[in-house]
Design a protein around this motif. Structure first.
Motif, PDB file in Angstrom:
ATOM      1  N   VAL A 102       1.801   3.580  10.575  1.00  0.00           N
ATOM      2  CA  VAL A 102       0.625   3.982   9.648  1.00  0.00           C
ATOM      3  C   VAL A 102      -0.523   4.136  10.787  1.00  0.00           C
ATOM      4  O   VAL A 102      -0.584   3.296  11.631  1.00  0.00           O
ATOM      5  N   ARG A 103      -1.580   5.146  10.557  1.00  0.00           N
ATOM      6  CA  ARG A 103      -2.729   5.191  11.250  1.00  0.00           C
ATOM      7  C   ARG A 103      -3.363   3.960  11.080  1.00  0.00           C
ATOM      8  O   ARG A 103      -3.663   3.575   9.785  1.00  0.00           O
ATOM      9  N   VAL A 104      -4.115   3.509  12.099  1.00  0.00           N
ATOM     10  CA  VAL A 104      -4.958   2.265  12.001  1.00  0.00           C
ATOM     11  C   VAL A 104      -6.132   2.558  10.890  1.00  0.00           C
ATOM     12  O   VAL A 104      -6.459   1.370  10.287  1.00  0.00           O
ATOM     13  N   GLY A 105      -6.307   3.717  10.664  1.00  0.00           N
ATOM     14  CA  GLY A 105      -7.455   4.062   9.992  1.00  0.00           C
ATOM     15  C   GLY A 105      -6.999   4.358   8.518  1.00  0.00           C
ATOM     16  O   GLY A 105      -8.269   4.200   7.485  1.00  0.00           O
ATOM     17  N   ASN A 106      -5.904   4.330   8.002  1.00  0.00           N
ATOM     18  CA  ASN A 106      -5.428   4.249   6.718  1.00  0.00           C
ATOM     19  C   ASN A 106      -5.504   2.784   6.176  1.00  0.00           C
ATOM     20  O   ASN A 106      -4.493   2.512   5.833  1.00  0.00           O
ATOM     21  N   LEU A 107      -6.616   2.504   5.832  1.00  0.00           N
ATOM     22  CA  LEU A 107      -6.728   1.157   5.226  1.00  0.00           C
ATOM     23  C   LEU A 107      -6.045   0.744   3.808  1.00  0.00           C
ATOM     24  O   LEU A 107      -5.576  -0.172   3.601  1.00  0.00           O
ATOM     25  N   SER A 108      -6.043   1.879   3.173  1.00  0.00           N
ATOM     26  CA  SER A 108      -5.518   1.896   1.582  1.00  0.00           C
ATOM     27  C   SER A 108      -3.911   1.595   1.823  1.00  0.00           C
ATOM     28  O   SER A 108      -3.369   0.757   1.114  1.00  0.00           O
ATOM     29  N   ALA A 109      -3.342   2.330   2.759  1.00  0.00           N
ATOM     30  CA  ALA A 109      -2.002   2.252   2.835  1.00  0.00           C
ATOM     31  C   ALA A 109      -1.511   0.966   3.758  1.00  0.00           C
ATOM     32  O   ALA A 109      -0.615   0.383   3.225  1.00  0.00           O
ATOM     33  N   ILE A 110      -2.254   0.301   4.752  1.00  0.00           N
ATOM     34  CA  ILE A 110      -1.992  -0.817   5.285  1.00  0.00           C
ATOM     35  C   ILE A 110      -2.122  -1.845   4.194  1.00  0.00           C
ATOM     36  O   ILE A 110      -1.319  -2.778   4.183  1.00  0.00           O
ATOM     37  N   ARG A 111      -2.936  -1.787   3.227  1.00  0.00           N
ATOM     38  CA  ARG A 111      -3.218  -2.937   2.416  1.00  0.00           C
ATOM     39  C   ARG A 111      -2.189  -3.075   1.588  1.00  0.00           C
ATOM     40  O   ARG A 111      -1.411  -3.877   1.030  1.00  0.00           O
ATOM     41  N   LEU A 112      -1.518  -1.754   1.044  1.00  0.00           N
ATOM     42  CA  LEU A 112      -0.239  -1.674   0.263  1.00  0.00           C
ATOM     43  C   LEU A 112       0.898  -2.320   1.023  1.00  0.00           C
ATOM     44  O   LEU A 112       1.664  -3.107   0.468  1.00  0.00           O
ATOM     45  N   TYR A 113       1.120  -1.853   2.448  1.00  0.00           N
ATOM     46  CA  TYR A 113       1.956  -2.615   3.229  1.00  0.00           C
ATOM     47  C   TYR A 113       1.999  -3.920   3.099  1.00  0.00           C
ATOM     48  O   TYR A 113       2.996  -4.850   3.066  1.00  0.00           O
ATOM     49  N   GLN A 114       0.837  -4.478   3.349  1.00  0.00           N
ATOM     50  CA  GLN A 114       0.579  -5.946   3.499  1.00  0.00           C
ATOM     51  C   GLN A 114       0.985  -6.593   2.315  1.00  0.00           C
ATOM     52  O   GLN A 114       1.563  -7.640   2.075  1.00  0.00           O
ATOM     53  N   ARG A 115       0.711  -6.176   1.192  1.00  0.00           N
ATOM     54  CA  ARG A 115       0.679  -6.472  -0.303  1.00  0.00           C
ATOM     55  C   ARG A 115       2.392  -6.748  -0.294  1.00  0.00           C
ATOM     56  O   ARG A 115       2.891  -7.722  -1.295  1.00  0.00           O
ATOM     57  N   CYS A 116       3.062  -5.583   0.112  1.00  0.00           N
ATOM     58  CA  CYS A 116       4.517  -5.574   0.043  1.00  0.00           C
ATOM     59  C   CYS A 116       5.406  -6.555   1.092  1.00  0.00           C
ATOM     60  O   CYS A 116       6.505  -6.589   0.923  1.00  0.00           O
ATOM     61  N   GLY A 117       4.454  -7.087   1.861  1.00  0.00           N
ATOM     62  CA  GLY A 117       5.216  -8.285   2.697  1.00  0.00           C
ATOM     63  C   GLY A 117       5.321  -7.764   4.076  1.00  0.00           C
ATOM     64  O   GLY A 117       5.798  -8.605   5.021  1.00  0.00           O
ATOM     65  N   PHE A 118       4.731  -6.687   4.481  1.00  0.00           N
ATOM     66  CA  PHE A 118       4.804  -6.168   5.850  1.00  0.00           C
ATOM     67  C   PHE A 118       4.044  -7.003   6.826  1.00  0.00           C
ATOM     68  O   PHE A 118       3.055  -7.107   6.334  1.00  0.00           O
ATOM     69  N   SER A 119       4.338  -7.096   8.015  1.00  0.00           N
ATOM     70  CA  SER A 119       3.602  -7.658   9.042  1.00  0.00           C
ATOM     71  C   SER A 119       3.668  -6.689  10.234  1.00  0.00           C
ATOM     72  O   SER A 119       4.316  -5.849  10.402  1.00  0.00           O
TER      73      SER A 119
END
Length: 147
Positions: A102-119
Motif C-alpha cells: 500500500v502507498r505510505v500516504g494511504n492512511l485510511s487503508a493502512i488503518r484498515l489493514y492494521q485493524r485486520c491484524g496486518f503488520s
C-alpha cells in the motif's frame, strides 16, 4: 452481500474502479476475472456493486492485489467486510499468509489493514509515482498477516 465476480461483471467493476481509484487497470481486472488463481469479490447493496477486492493465490501465500470502495461508502464497514471475505478465500486455499502493499500516504487503508491484524514487513523506496499534484515518488509499505 459479498459474492465472487466473473467476466460478466467487468463493466460494473470498471465503472466502480473509475470512482474508487485503487489503481487497478481495466486489463488487470479482466486478467483477474479470467484467472483460476485469482478471486474477485464484490460487495453489493440493493443490487449495486459498491466495492471489490482482488486476491491472488500464490504457492504458499495469498496476495491482496486491490481493494476499492465507492468514496461515499467508505467508513461504512465495506472495507472490513471485504477483508473478511479475502481472509476466508485465502484460508480456503490453505494459504499460510496474506500479503499486500500500500502507498505510505494511504492512511485510511493502512488503518484498515492494521485493524485486520496486518503488520509491516518492509518498504519499497520510491515505488509509486507521486499522487496527483505532488512531485517525486512515494514508498510502498509491505504488510502481511499470518492466517
Amino acid at each position: 452481500m459479498i459474492t465472487e465476480l466473473n467476466v460478466e461483471h467487468l463493466a460494473l467493476l470498471i465503472a466502480l474502479e473509475r470512482q474508487a481509484q485503487s489503481g487497478t487497470s481495466d486489463t488487470q481486472m479482466l486478467a483477474a476475472l479470467g484467472s483460476q488463481d485469482t478471486c474477485v469479490l464484490g460487495w453489493w447493496q440493493d443490487e449495486q456493486l459498491l466495492g471489490y477486492a482482488i486476491v491472488a493465490r500464490l504457492p504458499f501465500e495469498a496476495e491482496l492485489q486491490a481493494i476499492g470502495v465507492l468514496p461515499e461508502r467508505r467508513q461504512s464497514g465495506a472495507g472490513l467486510a471485504l477483508m473478511e471475505a479475502v481472509f476466508t478465500t485465502a484460508q480456503g486455499w490453505s494459504s499460510e499468509r496474506l500479503l499486500l502493499e500500500v502507498r505510505v500516504g494511504n492512511l485510511s487503508a493502512i488503518r484498515l489493514y492494521q485493524r485486520c491484524g496486518f503488520s509491516e514487513d518492509g518498504r519499497r523506496k520510491g515505488y509509486y509515482p507521486a499522487a496527483k499534484g505532488v512531485a517525486g515518488r512515494e514508498d510502498a509499505l509491505l504488510m502481511s498477516q499470518i492466517l
